[in-house]
Design a protein around this motif. Structure first.
Motif, PDB file in Angstrom:
ATOM      1  N   ALA A 108       0.826  -1.207   0.000  1.00 51.70           N
ATOM      2  CA  ALA A 108       0.000   0.000   0.000  1.00 51.70           C
ATOM      3  C   ALA A 108       0.862   1.261   0.000  1.00 51.70           C
ATOM      4  N   ILE A 109       1.920   1.247   0.786  1.00 48.77           N
ATOM      5  CA  ILE A 109       2.832   2.403   0.836  1.00 48.77           C
ATOM      6  C   ILE A 109       3.440   2.639  -0.539  1.00 48.77           C
ATOM      7  N   TYR A 110       3.944   1.581  -1.153  1.00 47.22           N
ATOM      8  CA  TYR A 110       4.572   1.725  -2.460  1.00 47.22           C
ATOM      9  C   TYR A 110       3.568   2.117  -3.526  1.00 47.22           C
ATOM     10  N   LYS A 111       2.378   1.544  -3.472  1.00 45.54           N
ATOM     11  CA  LYS A 111       1.354   1.873  -4.474  1.00 45.54           C
ATOM     12  C   LYS A 111       0.988   3.347  -4.382  1.00 45.54           C
ATOM     13  N   ASN A 112       0.836   3.854  -3.180  1.00 41.97           N
ATOM     14  CA  ASN A 112       0.462   5.252  -3.002  1.00 41.97           C
ATOM     15  C   ASN A 112       1.577   6.223  -3.351  1.00 41.97           C
ATOM     16  N   ASN A 113       2.829   5.796  -3.236  1.00 35.16           N
ATOM     17  CA  ASN A 113       3.947   6.720  -3.410  1.00 35.16           C
ATOM     18  C   ASN A 113       4.731   6.575  -4.704  1.00 35.16           C
ATOM     19  N   THR A 114       4.484   5.553  -5.489  1.00 33.09           N
ATOM     20  CA  THR A 114       5.268   5.367  -6.713  1.00 33.09           C
ATOM     21  C   THR A 114       4.435   5.464  -7.970  1.00 33.09           C
ATOM     22  N   ALA A 115       3.167   5.817  -7.859  1.00 39.47           N
ATOM     23  CA  ALA A 115       2.285   5.840  -9.031  1.00 39.47           C
ATOM     24  C   ALA A 115       2.811   6.746 -10.136  1.00 39.47           C
ATOM     25  N   ASP A 116       3.373   7.878  -9.782  1.00 41.43           N
ATOM     26  CA  ASP A 116       3.802   8.842 -10.797  1.00 41.43           C
ATOM     27  C   ASP A 116       5.303   8.881 -11.034  1.00 41.43           C
TER      28      ASP A 116
END
Length: 187
Positions: free
Chosen positions: A122-130
């Motif tokens: 969840a942390i990575y999904k929220n922070n690496t999308a862009d």
């Protein structure tokens, strides 16, 4: 899985330099080339080493692979409350690991590790999308070499084997790996 608690350090992961400072999380996987460049005297990390064999069988969804792209983003800063939450997970996992007489210890630990992996996802999904990191052809070839090396290093030690598998000459593979990593293929 690593959590930087205090101090700072510079590390190289897959040929890219990263700074670790308080509230930085990082994930290292076997196919990555990692080395410490420098660190402060007060540098402190909490780490949890998990074998892939232990993780086998966890119900990790397909979304996990796309969201948790640690090869491109192995380090990330998080808010203090997120770091505290992750530290509590790690502390509790270690506490359960030390309960050697608990008959369901492995099942409990697998469940806790699964929960921790979902948190990291969840942390990575929220922070690496862009965010994206460009990969050069040389880096791609080196990464493919390292994947092959992980799978075959016990049986195959010749540069020719790896060059043939990658459809390049030995000279090209050797010079590319040296250029990208600063180390020779034999290293």
């Amino acid at each position: 899985l690593g959590l930087c608690i205090k101090g700072n350090a510079k590390i190289k992961i897959n040929f890219n330099e990263y700074e670790l400072k308080p509230n930085t999380i990082f994930i290292l996987i076997p196919s990555q080339v990692v080395y410490l460049i420098e660190n402060s005297n007060d540098f402190l990390i909490e780490s949890l080493y998990i074998s892939f064999d232990f993780i086998i069988g966890l119900p990790i969804s397909q979304d996990f692979n796309s969201a948790f792209n640690v090869k491109k983003h192995p380090c990330m800063s998080v808010p203090g409350d997120t770091m505290q939450n992750l530290l509590e997970y790690c502390t509790f996992i270690i506490k359960q690991y030390n309960r050697s007489k608990q008959p369901y210890r492995d099942s409990i630990i697998k469940g806790l590790i699964f929960a921790l992996i979902v948190e990291f996802t969840a942390i990575y999904k929220n922070n690496t999308a862009d965010r994206t990191l460009a990969t050069t052809r040389q880096e791609e070839l080196t990464n493919n070499f390292l994947k092959l090396l992980i799978d075959n290093h016990q049986k195959e030690r010749s540069v020719a084997f790896y060059a043939d598998k990658l459809c390049v000459t030995r000279k090209h593979l050797s010079s590319t790996v040296k250029q990208v990593t600063g180390r020779t293929v034999m290293d």
